[in-house]
Motif scaffolding. Structure first.
Motif, short mmCIF file in Angstrom:
data_model
loop_
_atom_site.label_atom_id
_atom_site.label_comp_id
_atom_site.label_asym_id
_atom_site.label_seq_id
_atom_site.Cartn_x
_atom_site.Cartn_y
_atom_site.Cartn_z
N GLU A 436 39.87 39.82 31.72
CA GLU A 436 40.69 38.72 31.21
C GLU A 436 41.00 37.69 32.28
OE1 GLU A 436 43.44 39.73 27.51
OE2 GLU A 436 44.21 40.36 29.41
N ALA A 437 40.73 38.01 33.53
CA ALA A 437 41.12 37.09 34.58
C ALA A 437 40.42 35.77 34.39
CB ALA A 437 40.78 37.67 35.93
N GLY A 438 41.17 34.75 34.19
CA GLY A 438 40.59 33.44 34.00
C GLY A 438 40.03 33.21 32.62
N THR A 439 40.01 34.23 31.77
CA THR A 439 39.50 34.03 30.42
C THR A 439 40.38 33.01 29.73
OG1 THR A 439 38.68 36.26 30.31
CG2 THR A 439 39.02 35.15 28.23
N ALA A 440 39.79 32.05 29.09
CA ALA A 440 40.57 30.97 28.50
C ALA A 440 40.08 30.67 27.12
CB ALA A 440 40.49 29.72 29.38
N THR A 441 40.91 30.01 26.37
CA THR A 441 40.50 29.54 25.07
C THR A 441 40.33 28.05 25.13
OG1 THR A 441 42.79 29.31 24.42
CG2 THR A 441 41.71 31.39 23.89
N GLY A 442 39.47 27.55 24.27
CA GLY A 442 39.24 26.12 24.25
C GLY A 442 37.84 25.79 24.68
N LEU A 546 48.79 34.62 36.95
CA LEU A 546 47.56 34.70 37.73
C LEU A 546 47.36 36.13 38.20
CD1 LEU A 546 47.97 31.52 39.98
CD2 LEU A 546 46.62 31.73 37.89
N PHE A 547 46.14 36.63 38.11
CA PHE A 547 45.81 38.00 38.53
C PHE A 547 44.63 37.95 39.49
CE2 PHE A 547 48.59 40.12 35.57
CZ PHE A 547 48.69 39.23 34.51
N PHE A 548 44.75 38.63 40.61
CA PHE A 548 43.67 38.72 41.58
C PHE A 548 43.46 40.19 41.90
CE2 PHE A 548 45.65 34.59 42.08
CZ PHE A 548 44.55 33.73 42.09
N GLU A 549 42.24 40.64 41.70
CA GLU A 549 41.96 42.08 41.80
C GLU A 549 41.39 42.49 43.14
OE1 GLU A 549 39.64 42.95 38.34
OE2 GLU A 549 41.42 42.90 37.05
N SER A 550 41.25 41.55 44.07
CA SER A 550 40.77 41.87 45.42
C SER A 550 41.18 40.75 46.35
CB SER A 550 39.25 42.05 45.43
OG SER A 550 38.61 40.80 45.22
N MET A 566 47.96 44.01 51.39
CA MET A 566 47.75 44.28 49.97
C MET A 566 46.30 43.95 49.57
SD MET A 566 50.58 45.54 48.74
CE MET A 566 50.73 46.39 50.31
N ASN A 567 45.86 44.54 48.43
CA ASN A 567 44.49 44.35 47.95
C ASN A 567 44.41 43.80 46.53
OD1 ASN A 567 42.39 45.52 49.97
ND2 ASN A 567 44.15 46.93 50.03
N ALA A 568 45.51 43.64 45.84
CA ALA A 568 45.53 43.05 44.49
C ALA A 568 46.91 42.46 44.27
CB ALA A 568 45.18 44.08 43.43
N TRP A 569 46.96 41.41 43.44
CA TRP A 569 48.23 40.71 43.23
C TRP A 569 48.34 40.20 41.80
CZ3 TRP A 569 44.99 40.19 47.30
CH2 TRP A 569 45.49 40.44 48.59
N HIS A 592 42.83 46.66 42.26
CA HIS A 592 43.49 47.05 41.00
C HIS A 592 42.86 46.33 39.83
CE1 HIS A 592 46.88 48.71 38.73
NE2 HIS A 592 46.95 47.54 38.10
N ARG A 593 42.49 47.08 38.80
CA ARG A 593 42.00 46.49 37.55
C ARG A 593 43.17 46.30 36.59
NH1 ARG A 593 36.72 47.57 35.94
NH2 ARG A 593 37.30 46.76 33.90
N PHE A 594 43.37 45.08 36.13
CA PHE A 594 44.46 44.78 35.21
C PHE A 594 43.93 44.88 33.78
CE2 PHE A 594 45.57 42.51 39.10
CZ PHE A 594 46.89 42.93 39.28
N THR A 595 44.36 45.91 33.05
CA THR A 595 43.94 46.07 31.67
C THR A 595 44.69 45.09 30.78
OG1 THR A 595 45.64 47.71 31.17
CG2 THR A 595 43.56 48.52 32.12
N PRO A 596 44.17 44.83 29.58
CA PRO A 596 44.91 43.93 28.66
C PRO A 596 46.33 44.41 28.39
CG PRO A 596 42.68 44.30 27.88
CD PRO A 596 42.86 45.23 29.04
N ASP A 597 46.52 45.72 28.21
CA ASP A 597 47.87 46.23 27.96
C ASP A 597 48.78 45.94 29.15
OD1 ASP A 597 47.25 47.14 25.48
OD2 ASP A 597 46.99 49.24 26.08
N GLU A 598 48.23 46.13 30.36
CA GLU A 598 49.04 45.91 31.55
C GLU A 598 49.39 44.44 31.71
OE1 GLU A 598 48.97 48.22 35.71
OE2 GLU A 598 47.21 46.98 35.35
#
Length: 856
Positions: A436-442, A546-550, A566-569, A592-598
């Protein structure tokens, strides 16, 4: 599953009967199916509001739940968590039902502010309107219309007007369905529902029908019989048709005659004809213009009754509609596919098969993310949900197991979804962010999906943490309390190691709270402006998480940014009631992998934190104003009266605003001195303000030498006329210092205590009236007293005598004993002793006021 239906007294399922249904069934003249009553007005409401989906909730038999009875325009599978909701829940449909009024949430931000739990479960962009459904004069359910957030905005009044016609039709129809029990419940409406929701398709414009005509072609004699549809496709009038294949060939384009003639050889050689394409002349446009209509010939060879005749039994198919479109799709260089409303595949072109590496036969009627192993990350199914529930285009990138990247674009409508897939290059950042990171609509927006590999499971209880933190934040009062609660909840709940909370003030970011950071690491970021190129600032200004996984992801997005261990934010905006409050930053010490639920849970939690922080900030401001107001309203010193010694004490509460409406006063009058104590309900600036008004009123009435009964009567009438929606208690005693005689009036206040000269203390049994502000014409009786020299009179508010778990009489008796046991040589010492226990208490729910008067 069979179509669910319900009668007014509940579902018709065998499991739900449990009694003789005939007793409660609607009269035979009415239909017993809920969908007959609701379908038409539900569709009308969706159209009138320019929406894309609608729901109808009806109350359950036990009245504790709202049950989803009907759904249209939205896959009911996507709403599984909301099929049954508690009536008392913090959800929009429940609130509209409880309050019996229309509720309009224009977009996901409005929903997040008011109903963060609902947003956490459906973290998608859409607007929603909620209209109570009535029957038999009472609310029996809620009509819900879902609307794309990209549609032109609507005001709440316009939404209400748009929903009213459908709501009225529903009410009329449900009244016909309502069964009425005999006996004491004769007026109770029986519209109830306890079954699965019924799905209704929204009407759509009729597609161009596929026209098919039948022919029998004798291959030996070239005689050809045709039905009316076949002749119409060929453009031949029945009267002009000679019944031979030559008549047919005369209508075929010269360029395609070979195709028609080759069908003879297909039949003779293989016994069948498959999709021979040719064009026939079409003069239907008029004005002398001739076009061509594409048709296809399908058929198989049969032998006549004598065994010698060879006849091609065939069908002419109008190829100008779906068949031509499918053929066009097959020629495209991109993959095309179609999903039905529930997400199952209904079409895929050949290029799509090649790109996905799976045949159509394996995909048809199934969910793509279940068949194709490298699409089994829950994030990809979530993209389908996002498209269907927002009704907006969604695009994202996926890396194929062979290392190549594919771009997916989803185009939804209320009946399903069309998808496009094509090869593309790696994402511009070069990173591999979460699905989902950066996934956008439009249009034109894409996001980055992870490479195939182990999928991080959604953290168990993500939504539980939302509820848990909401509960904790309700008890947080100050800004520091909120920050501490957020830190204690978020860090362990999501396995994070660092947390920083920033607030925005005068266009700059300031640190409120930090945990886990190296000493001095955050110092350079203190006071940065809102145009600084930092992710925490961007999250706030764009109002998007914003989510950054590395570390690589963060460094590419923000070149030169200082990194710690740190390694994810995650960088979450704190938005409350449309106001930018600050940012919340979380750091993980491992990738860290950010799931949709998270992601949805973190978004919801940041909304809760923002609301709590804004509430605490307002509390601090209001508390300061209230303290200043009350300090100005309470007497700074009491007047010296010959023969009396007076003193007062005030302690604020330790909970809530900590400022209340307790007051005391000593007023000299022409007949002696008035001793007054009162308590305005509540702990707020408003309570303090009302207290000031009452104190001034009592002072004015007493100074005008009105008798005690008139003072309280006029004060009561004044509070009633103020229409402040608060009540107050008061005890007023007018004492003549020369004689010790007194007249007392009590308005809902605790009784005073009297310490006699011998040390004995008693509770004075004064006749009393109702609280001030309840009834404008209340009558307050007067009680006559006589104080002996050496007596001490104690007036107090209920905060002094009320304790959790004990009744007020127990508290009064404890203060009475303390009054009796303490020497009365000094009223100051005696006052300190009486409030000592309250002053030492860690939790003081109410404020405390005390007025002591020693009569000499």
């Amino acid at each position: 599953m069979d179509e669910a239906a319900a009668v007014p007294d509940g579902p018709r399922s065998a499991a739900g009967r449990g009694r003789d249904e005939a007793d409660d069934r609607v009269p035979s003249g009415n239909t017993s199916r809920i969908e007959d009553a609701l379908t038409e007005p539900l569709v009308k409401a969706v159209r009138d509001l320019d929406g894309y989906g609608g729901l109808v909730y009806l109350r359950s038999r036990d009245r504790r739940s709202l049950v989803l009875a009907m759904v249209t325009g939205v896959p009911r599978s996507l709403l599984k968590s909301w099929w049954r909701v508690p009536v008392g829940g913090a959800l929009p449909m429940a609130e509209a039902y409880r309050r019996d009024e229309t509720l309009w949430l224009a977009d996901e931000r409005a929903t997040m502010v008011r109903f963060p739990h609902f947003t956490a479960g459906l973290p998608y962009s859409f607007g929603s309107a909620y209209q109570p459904v009535r029957a038999g004069g009472e609310a029996v359910g809620v009509l819900v219309v879902l609307r794309s957030a990209t549609r032109p905005p609507m005001e709440a009044e316009a939404v209400d007007l748009a929903l009213r016609p459908a709501e009225r039709v529903m009410e009329e129809r449900l009244d016909h369905l309502a069964a009425v029990r005999p006996g004491p419940d004769a007026d109770v409406c029986r519209v109830e529902y306890d079954d699965d929701p019924i799905s209704v398709r929204l009407p759509t414009s009729a597609p161009r029908p596929v026209r098919v005509g039948l022919i029998d072609w004798d291959l030996d004699s070239d005689r050809c019989s045709a039905d009316d549809e076949a002749l119409e496709l060929l453009g031949i009038d029945r009267a002009d048709y000679g019944g031979t294949i030559t008549d047919v060939e005369a209508r075929v384009s010269p360029e395609d005659l070979h195709e028609l003639r080759e069908s003879r050889y297909d039949a003779l050689a293989g016994g069948r004809v498959r999709s021979r394409h040719f064009r026939v002349r079409d003069e239907s446009r008029g004005e002398g213009r001739t076009g061509y209509r594409p048709v296809e010939l399908w058929g198989h060879l049969v032998h006549g009754g004598t065994g010698s005749a060879r006849i091609l039994v065939g069908a002419l198919v109008d190829a100008g509609g779906g068949l031509t479109a499918a053929a066009a799709a097959e020629r495209l260089p991109d993959g095309l596919f179609s999903l039905d409303q529930d997400g199952r595949l209904t079409y895929a072109n050949r290029r799509c098969e090649e790109l996905l590496g799976s045949g159509r036969e394996d995909l048809f009627g199934r969910y793509p993310w279940e068949v194709i192993t490298w699409l089994r990350d829950p994030a990809y199914e979530d993209r389908y949900r996002a498209a269907m529930l927002s009704q907006e285009q969604v695009s994202f990138l996926v890396r194929h197991p062979d290392g190549n990247w594919l771009s997916f674009v989803l185009y939804p409508d209320v009946h399903g979804l069309t998808g496009r897939v094509y090869p593309t290059g790696p994402p511009p950042t070069g990173g591999e962010q979460g699905p989902e990171a950066g996934t956008a609509t439009g249009p034109g927006l894409t996001g980055v999906a992870p490479p195939p590999g182990p999928v991080a499971a959604a953290r168990a209880g993500a939504l539980y943490h939302v509820v848990q933190m909401a509960s904790v934040l309700t008890e947080a009062v100050t800004v520091q309390d909120v920050c501490r609660a957020v830190s204690e909840q978020l860090l362990p709940a999501f396995g994070a190691r660092e947390l920083a909370l920033y607030t925005v003030r005068d266009g700059r970011m300031y640190l409120l709270w930090e945990s886990g950071y190296p000493e001095g690491f955050l110092t350079p970021f203190e006071g940065v402006t809102l145009d600084t190129q930092l992710p925490g600032v961007h999250a706030l200004t764009t109002r998007l998480p914003l989510f950054f996984e590395s570390p690589e992801d963060l460094s590419v997005a923000y070149p030169g940014i200082t990194l710690d261990r740190m390694n994810a934010w995650s960088f979450m905006p704190l938005i409350a009631s449309g106001r930018s409050v600050g940012s919340c930053i979380l750091g993980w010490d491992t990738p860290h992998r950010f799931t949709p639920d998270e992601r949805s849970a973190l978004t919801a939690l940041s909304g809760l934190a923002a609301q709590a922080m804004e509430r605490a900030r307002l509390y601090d401001s209001e508390s300061a104003v209230a303290r200043g107001l009350q300090e100005g309203l309470l007497p700074h010193r009491l007047p010296a009266v010959e023969g009396l010694r007076t003193t007062g004490r005030y302690l604020p509460g330790t909970q809530g605003m900590a400022i209340g409406g307790d007051w005391y006063d000593v007023i000299t009058t022409g007949r002696g001195v008035a001793l007054v104590i009162g308590d305005v309900e509540g702990h707020s600036v408003g309570a303090a303000a009302v207290m000031g008004q009452l104190r001034s009123a009592v002072h004015a009435f007493a100074a005008s030498e009105r008798p005690p009964q008139e003072v309280i009567t006029h004060t009561n009438r004044l509070l009633t006329e103020l229409e402040s929606d608060v009540f107050a208690t008061c005890c007023y005693i007018e004492l003549d210092p020369a004689t010790g005689r007194a007249l007392a009036v009590r308005a809902g206040h605790p009784p005073p205590l009297l310490r006699h000269p011998d040390g004995r203390a008693e509770t004075l049994d004064l006749a009393g009236g109702v609280m001030l502000g309840v009834q404008p014409d209340s009558v307050y009786p007067v009680t006559a007293l006589t104080l002996a020299p050496g007596s001490v009179l104690a007036l107090y508010t209920d905060g002094l005598v009320e304790r959790p778990g004990d009744d007020i009489e127990t508290g009064i008796d404890a203060v009475r004993r303390r009054l009796s046991e303490t020497p009365a040589d000094s009223v100051e010492y005696l006052a300190d002793r009486l409030v000592g226990a309250a002053r030492r208490a860690r939790e003081r729910p109410d404020d405390v006021a005390l007025l002591l008067t020693a009569y000499r």
